[in-house]
Design a protein around this motif. Structure first.
Motif, PDB file in Angstrom:
ATOM      1  N   VAL A 226     -56.791  11.733  18.640  1.00 23.46           N
ATOM      2  CA  VAL A 226     -56.389  10.375  18.388  1.00 23.46           C
ATOM      3  C   VAL A 226     -57.555   9.324  18.625  1.00 23.46           C
ATOM      4  N   LEU A 227     -58.414   9.562  20.003  1.00 22.33           N
ATOM      5  CA  LEU A 227     -59.281   8.537  20.439  1.00 22.33           C
ATOM      6  C   LEU A 227     -60.697   8.987  19.457  1.00 22.33           C
ATOM      7  N   ARG A 228     -60.662  10.269  18.753  1.00 30.06           N
ATOM      8  CA  ARG A 228     -61.823  10.337  17.579  1.00 30.06           C
ATOM      9  C   ARG A 228     -61.552  10.061  16.307  1.00 30.06           C
ATOM     10  N   SER A 229     -59.998   9.639  16.254  1.00 28.42           N
ATOM     11  CA  SER A 229     -59.606   9.416  14.747  1.00 28.42           C
ATOM     12  C   SER A 229     -59.948   8.137  14.029  1.00 28.42           C
ATOM     13  N   ALA A 230     -59.840   8.083  12.894  1.00 29.33           N
ATOM     14  CA  ALA A 230     -60.093   6.806  12.353  1.00 29.33           C
ATOM     15  C   ALA A 230     -59.050   5.729  12.532  1.00 29.33           C
ATOM     16  N   LEU A 231     -57.909   6.019  13.344  1.00 29.09           N
ATOM     17  CA  LEU A 231     -57.253   5.139  13.761  1.00 29.09           C
ATOM     18  C   LEU A 231     -57.818   4.229  14.698  1.00 29.09           C
ATOM     19  N   GLN A 232     -58.543   5.290  15.682  1.00 27.24           N
ATOM     20  CA  GLN A 232     -59.505   4.452  16.686  1.00 27.24           C
ATOM     21  C   GLN A 232     -60.897   3.936  16.593  1.00 27.24           C
ATOM     22  N   THR A 233     -61.644   4.545  15.317  1.00 25.10           N
ATOM     23  CA  THR A 233     -62.705   3.953  14.904  1.00 25.10           C
ATOM     24  C   THR A 233     -62.838   3.164  13.992  1.00 25.10           C
ATOM     25  N   ASP A 234     -61.970   2.963  13.295  1.00 27.45           N
ATOM     26  CA  ASP A 234     -61.964   1.853  12.080  1.00 27.45           C
ATOM     27  C   ASP A 234     -60.518   0.902  12.510  1.00 27.45           C
ATOM     28  N   PRO A 235     -60.951  -0.047  12.986  1.00 32.79           N
ATOM     29  CA  PRO A 235     -59.725  -1.081  13.213  1.00 32.79           C
ATOM     30  C   PRO A 235     -59.003  -1.589  11.919  1.00 32.79           C
ATOM     31  N   ASN A 236     -59.625  -1.567  10.884  1.00 32.68           N
ATOM     32  CA  ASN A 236     -59.204  -1.964   9.622  1.00 32.68           C
ATOM     33  C   ASN A 236     -58.005  -0.932   9.139  1.00 32.68           C
ATOM     34  N   ILE A 237     -57.797   0.137   9.436  1.00 31.18           N
ATOM     35  CA  ILE A 237     -56.726   0.946   9.034  1.00 31.18           C
ATOM     36  C   ILE A 237     -55.381   0.508   9.701  1.00 31.18           C
ATOM     37  N   LEU A 238     -55.531   0.167  10.778  1.00 27.89           N
ATOM     38  CA  LEU A 238     -54.180  -0.561  11.607  1.00 27.89           C
ATOM     39  C   LEU A 238     -53.886  -1.837  10.963  1.00 27.89           C
ATOM     40  N   ARG A 239     -55.049  -2.635  11.009  1.00 29.72           N
ATOM     41  CA  ARG A 239     -54.978  -4.071  10.253  1.00 29.72           C
ATOM     42  C   ARG A 239     -54.371  -3.966   9.131  1.00 29.72           C
ATOM     43  N   ASN A 240     -54.587  -3.014   8.081  1.00 29.17           N
ATOM     44  CA  ASN A 240     -54.282  -3.036   6.924  1.00 29.17           C
ATOM     45  C   ASN A 240     -52.517  -2.723   6.963  1.00 29.17           C
ATOM     46  N   TRP A 241     -52.199  -2.145   7.821  1.00 29.05           N
ATOM     47  CA  TRP A 241     -50.683  -1.999   8.025  1.00 29.05           C
ATOM     48  C   TRP A 241     -50.098  -3.175   8.895  1.00 29.05           C
ATOM     49  N   GLY A 242     -50.769  -4.324   9.097  1.00 31.54           N
ATOM     50  CA  GLY A 242     -50.209  -5.284   9.742  1.00 31.54           C
ATOM     51  C   GLY A 242     -50.100  -4.946  11.198  1.00 31.54           C
ATOM     52  N   LEU A 243     -50.939  -4.185  12.099  1.00 31.14           N
ATOM     53  CA  LEU A 243     -51.193  -3.992  13.338  1.00 31.14           C
ATOM     54  C   LEU A 243     -52.491  -4.526  13.707  1.00 31.14           C
TER      55      LEU A 243
END
Length: 198
Positions: free
Chosen positions: A38-55
């Motif tokens: 998780v800490l090396r995944s795009a969920l951690q390294t690219d904040p836009n992924i979660l932001r695009n989901w509204g998080l």
């Protein structure tokens, strides 16, 4: 002549010769591997992924929690770890029996004491609605993320996000197991408190 007593040297040699058993498929190992992923995944390294989901918060932010299947509020990182941990459950479904895959035969766990089990890839990729015992497959995770984005109620969306990340943790568990020789050779491995073949 050495001042070290002979009995101490013998004991030291015996300790060095004792074989220690490694359990790479234990729950704490799955949790640690999942956390590292998780800490090396795009969920951690690219904040836009979660932001695009509204998080707006990160994967480990204590101010952004969703409930896991046990009703406990957890961060995204913890939900993924819970999923990788819960995948080893034996109740109400013996999920652990579906963690095997022989790449030569294509079968799952296949031992005389049990009927041939669903293979790990088939279990992790079970289409929604095809097996009432499986609600944390890759396809379930896809539906949960869709629900998290389109459900009308905020509580429904939050619950769906919790299921999304937990389901992804369940799937990650299978990827980890496929890197273990015991799971790809039909090798029944035993644990201290868990019977053989589980």
């Amino acid at each position: 002549m050495s001042s070290t007593p002979i009995a101490f040297r013998i004991l030291a040699c015996l300790v060095c010769c004792v074989g220690f058993q490694a359990h790479a498929y234990e729950n704490q190992t799955h949790r640690a591997l999942t956390r590292a992923a998780v800490l090396r995944s795009a969920l951690q390294t690219d904040p836009n992924i979660l932001r695009n989901w509204g998080l707006e918060k990160g994967v480990a932010d204590q101010n952004q929690k969703f409930q896991n299947s046990e009703g406990t509020p957890r961060t995204i990182e913890e939900l993924l770890q819970d999923g990788s941990d819960f995948e080893d459950a034996i109740f109400p479904t013996a999920r652990v029996l579906r963690h095997f895959y022989n790449p030569v035969t294509g079968f799952g766990l296949d031992i005389p004491a049990l009927p041939t089990q669903t293979s790990s890839p088939d279990w992790a990729l079970t289409p929604r609605g095809h097996n009432n015992s499986q609600e944390y497959s890759y396809w379930d995770a896809r539906q949960y993320v869709l629900d998290a984005l389109i459900k009308p109620g905020e509580n429904e969306r939050k619950a769906a996000f919790g299921r999304t990340f937990q389901a992804l943790g369940h799937v990650v568990h299978h990827l980890q197991d496929m890197a273990q020789p015991q799971h790809v050779r039909n090798d029944v491995h035993c644990h201290f408190f868990i019977p053989c073949a589980l």
